[in-house]
Enzyme design. Structure first.
Site: not given
Ligand code: AMP
Length: 185
Positions: A15, A90, A127, A133, A144
């Site tokens: 994404k 989400r 990654r 990360r 996740r």
């Molecule tokens: P991402 O980079 O989108 O994979 O997000 C990394 C982490 O940030 C996720 O595993 C969640 O812990 C948190 N996170 C990102 N977006 C959201 C969201 N919309 N709601 C809740 N937690 C989020």
């Protein structure tokens, strides 16, 4: 009002990479809650400290924090001409909050990047090596994915036939072409 796009998909589904390409092509801001939360954590703000306990183990950050963050971001001037949401909403409560704040007009196109589980795990482990990360270790990755299946996947049914499913495997360029076709149609 310009394009209002949502990218849905599993963690590691591409994404972020694709959103950056679409942002360049369409000139709309890329609103990534994951990026915003990582920035908050890096700055050591209150929000960052609150978010860290959840992000580090792969749980979702509480809805009220994330909804407030997105609401503030979408109210800024640069989002008046459209936006590309990546990683938000989400779960169902976040989708309902978005609809409440911006109405049915909040999204014009929903792209679901479809990638199978084994490929996702392989990508995320890679990654982890490249970017380091903190939430890209195997245990957190598996968690996740569980969170994705339990909380995020139901959004596909929630948005129903508004969802354009795109094959998220292959080269970055191939995937981008498929997305561009969906956005043009
Ligand atoms: P991402 O980079 O989108 O994979 O997000 C990394 C982490 O940030 C996720 O595993 C969640 O812990 C948190 N996170 C990102 N977006 C959201 C969201 N919309 N709601 C809740 N937690 C989020």
């Amino acid at each position: 009002m310009g394009r209002r796009i949502l990218f849905l998909g599993p963690p590691g589904g591409g994404k972020g990479t694709q959103a950056k390409m679409v942002r360049r092509a369409l000139g709309v801001p890329h609103v990534s809650t994951g990026d915003m939360l990582r920035e908050a954590m890096a700055s050591g703000s209150d929000l960052g400290r609150q978010a860290e306990t959840y992000v580090s183990v792969g749980d979702l950050v509480p809805d009220e924090l994330v909804v407030a963050l997105v609401e503030e971001r979408l109210a800024r001037e640069d989002a008046a001409g459209g936006y590309l949401l990546d990683g938000f909403p989400r779960n169902l409560p976040q989708a309902e909050a978005l609809a409440e704040v911006l109405g049915d007009e909040a999204l014009d196109t929903i792209v679901y990047l479809d990638v199978d589980e084994e490929e996702i795990i392989a990508r995320l482990l890679k990654r982890a090596e490249l970017e380091g990360r903190a939430d890209d270790n195997e245990e957190t990755i598996r968690h996740r994915l569980e969170v994705f299946h339990g909380e995020t996947e139901p959004l596909i049914a929630y948005y129903g036939d508004r969802v354009r499913r795109v094959d998220g495997t292959g080269s970055v360029e191939d995937i981008y072409c498929r997305i561009a076709l969906e956005l043009a149609s």
